[in-house]
Motif scaffolding. Sequence first.
Motif, short mmCIF file in Angstrom:
data_model
loop_
_atom_site.label_atom_id
_atom_site.label_comp_id
_atom_site.label_asym_id
_atom_site.label_seq_id
_atom_site.Cartn_x
_atom_site.Cartn_y
_atom_site.Cartn_z
N THR A 113 -10.39 -1.45 -2.68
CA THR A 113 -10.47 -2.81 -2.18
C THR A 113 -10.65 -3.77 -3.63
OG1 THR A 113 -12.50 -2.86 -1.24
CG2 THR A 113 -10.55 -2.51 0.10
N TYR A 143 -12.69 3.70 0.60
CA TYR A 143 -12.26 2.50 1.02
C TYR A 143 -12.74 1.23 0.26
CZ TYR A 143 -12.11 -1.55 4.28
OH TYR A 143 -11.71 -2.80 4.87
N TYR A 200 0.73 -1.31 0.08
CA TYR A 200 -0.04 0.00 -0.02
C TYR A 200 0.99 1.22 0.00
CZ TYR A 200 -3.94 3.02 1.66
OH TYR A 200 -4.80 4.23 1.83
N SER A 221 -5.05 -3.18 -0.04
CA SER A 221 -5.84 -2.20 0.69
C SER A 221 -6.81 -2.69 1.74
CB SER A 221 -6.49 -1.14 -0.18
OG SER A 221 -7.23 -0.37 0.16
N LYS A 222 -7.39 -3.88 1.14
CA LYS A 222 -8.36 -4.17 1.96
C LYS A 222 -7.88 -4.84 3.29
CE LYS A 222 -12.38 -7.69 1.97
NZ LYS A 222 -12.32 -7.73 3.20
N PRO A 278 -5.37 -3.60 -4.50
CA PRO A 278 -6.81 -3.94 -4.00
C PRO A 278 -6.82 -4.68 -2.66
CG PRO A 278 -7.04 -3.81 -6.33
CD PRO A 278 -5.49 -3.92 -6.01
#
Length: 358
Positions: free
Chosen positions: A245, A241, A59, A126-127, A123
């Motif tokens: 993701t 958000y 990230y 990020s999740k 993604p």
Amino acid sequence: MKIIDKYILKRYLGTFSVMLLMFIPIGIVIDVSEKVNKMIANKVAMSDILVYYVDFTIYFANLLFPIFLFLSVIWFTSKLANNTEVIAILSSGISFNRFLRPFFVGAAIVSLFALMMGFFLVPAASKGFNDFRYKNLKGNNQTRETSDIFRQINTDEYIYVSNYNYMSQTGFNFAFEKFKDNKLVYKINSNRIKYDEKTKKYILYNYVKRTIGTANDIIESLDKTSMTFDFEPDDLTPVVYVAETMSIGELYKFIDKEREKGNANISTYLVVFYKKFSLPISAFILTLIAVAVSSMKRRGGMGVNLAIGIVIAFTFIFFDKVFGTMAEKSALHPFVAVWIPNFVFGILAIYLLRNAKR
């Protein structure tokens, strides 16, 4: 590929890799120092922490890779200039455009890698990054992002939640409004709403439904009931958000679905979508600017080039953030907003290259 091309390309990729390896551990150390007390207080498992910092690395690298790339190109090109290697290369009969070829090859490699990361790796990272913060870092500022959520889920239905907890999938002060021909048909209120993964239904506590009648309204109330609604729990999470993701295919389908619903936050999703393509292109633009700025031997040496580079890099980031926010909050089209920084700095790159050739 000639020896000089291999030499420059090796320095390009090597310096960029070293820059990442230098700054990412610094970012991890700073993050650990800020969060270690919360991790200890919440008894976070070491395995979860290790996975979190893998996600954090991906990230963080994706977020700041334009700055890392820009500074690394300035660093090693300035060293070439200070050692009079650039003068020697150009004096041998190689044109400035030919001198730029290995830089373009390096930028293409980095851009392709950044594109694939943005499509698939980022993604998932990020999740994991955000899930960990929601689950284990109580009192984090991220929790405030889920307050006062209002969504239009289709042309006639609207929902509101005063506060939503992502990990427990529980919302408070829920309201659902159904319209027909711009007139309110009924409204549902509930003190608390929770999504049931097994039944795929929502459980409503202190349920009250008010149906609008011609003469009198009909009021129905229950302590607890379950219902099916035409929205997903992801519709109640922070808009950025959710978009961050998703892989490129999932995000494309998600945007189409939200556009059909008439979602007012569609611009936010489009900004994330377009940035997946604009960010890799910035690698080429920043590479050209870095070469133009640092290929000349200056009085003051490498420090002057780095100072100029840092100013340009952070100006680019500033433009990117400002126009991204404008796209989300104003009528400016997301595509235009996302590509304006590349367009402006592309013109700057051409101007600087023309001066450097002279």
